[in-house]
Motif scaffolding. Structure first.
Motif: not given
Length: 319
Positions: A41-45, A70-72
């Protein structure tokens, strides 16, 4: 752009302050937010997509740290539950002299394992592009049933299902139970990512070409086969594509495989715009997507951490 939903473990990776030692000999650790589905998810965002994580965290400071992180990085937290029944999962890591890693997991059980199917909401998937998961959370816990419910709703909504087994043998009672879980969930997936270290274990076939072919069961339409320094391959039922690996001096390989699949899913969402199907993807398109993900993965291992090390789309365009 359709959103990506990840389901499974979100945890704290306790990274050693020194390498070349076993966990029992490491003097200090630093807490870094991790968990394979969360990293994806981090890479996607990071690339500009919209992602949400489905998991459960403890009512503890480590759970707070994950929410803040996650918010960051613009990973949606609206689908995350909190509980006082168990603590947020921890994974202590040691970096050995031979390049391998030693793990010690504190999840017996952890909060994520207790997420039940009733917590999964059908409306989450009405405007999503894909659901991504791994095998760590497929043991005999409530979280396994939560995965099944999420997959059910995602398929009903026309989502793509993405599965990266991401095998962690020391989390399972036996290798056979891990293999059974992977084979149980494999047919649900449209996109399957496997590494050269996992292929023979999952398929039981020594011949690489035959092993890859055997993965096309159930919904499987695209197999991504990563081979470390030897690059990566993509297989559909009609096309085969290859991209060479990108040689860099790696500083920290944590989350490298997650960077690969997360960036691939980002480009897949764009490639499938206009109601295209996976089977419509050309060899040239697949090669470009593999090349991008190989570069993305290479860029990420040059910095410490997982999500924090992932480049943005503008940083990728500067390479």
């Amino acid at each position: 752009m359709g959103k990506l939903i990840g389901i499974g473990e979100a945890l704290i990776d306790m990274i050693p302050a020194e390498s070349g030692k076993m966990i029992k000999d490491v003097a200090a650790f630093s807490p870094i937010v991790g968990g394979a589905p969360a990293n994806v998810c981090g890479a996607f965002s990071k690339l500009g997509g919209e992602s949400y994580m489905v998991t459960q965290l403890g009512n503890d400071p480590f759970g707070d740290k994950i929410i803040d992180n996650f918010t960051k990085f613009n990973i949606g937290t609206e689908y995350i539950s909190r509980t006082s029944e168990a603590n947020t999962a921890l994974a202590f890591v040691a970096l050995m002299e031979d390049g391998n890693r030693e793990f010690s997991f504190y999840r017996n059980p952890s909060a994520d394992m207790l997420l039940d199917s009733a917590s999964i909401k059908k409306e989450w998937f009405t405007d999503s592009f894909a659901l991504h998961f791994c095998s760590v959370s497929l043991g005999d816990t409530p979280m396994k049933q939560a995965h099944k419910r999420a997959i059910e709703y995602a398929l009903e909504a026309g989502n793509i299902i993405s599965f990266d087994p991401n095998l962690r043998f020391n989390l399972w009672e036996s290798e056979e139970k891990l293999k059974q879980a992977v084979l149980e969930f494999l047919p649900y997936a449209h996109v399957l990512k496997v590494s050269d270290e996992e292929l023979e274990f999952i398929t039981g076939i020594t011949d690489e070409s035959e092993a890859v072919k055997s993965l096309f069961v159930g919904n499987v339409s695209l197999v991504l086969y990563t081979k470390g320094a030897d690059g990566a391959e993509a297989y559909t039922k009609s096309e085969t594509a290859h991209a060479d690996g990108v040689k860099v001096k790696a500083f920290d390989t944590t989350g490298a495989g997650d960077a690969f699949i997360g960036s691939f899913l980002f480009n897949l969402e764009r490639a499938l715009a206009g109601n295209k199907r996976i089977d419509d993807l050309s060899k040239e398109t697949l090669e470009k997507m593999l090349q991008f993900s190989n570069r993305y993965c290479a860029k990420s291992v040059m910095k410490p951490g997982a999500i924090a090390s992932y480049p943005s789309l503008s940083e990728m365009q500067q390479l």
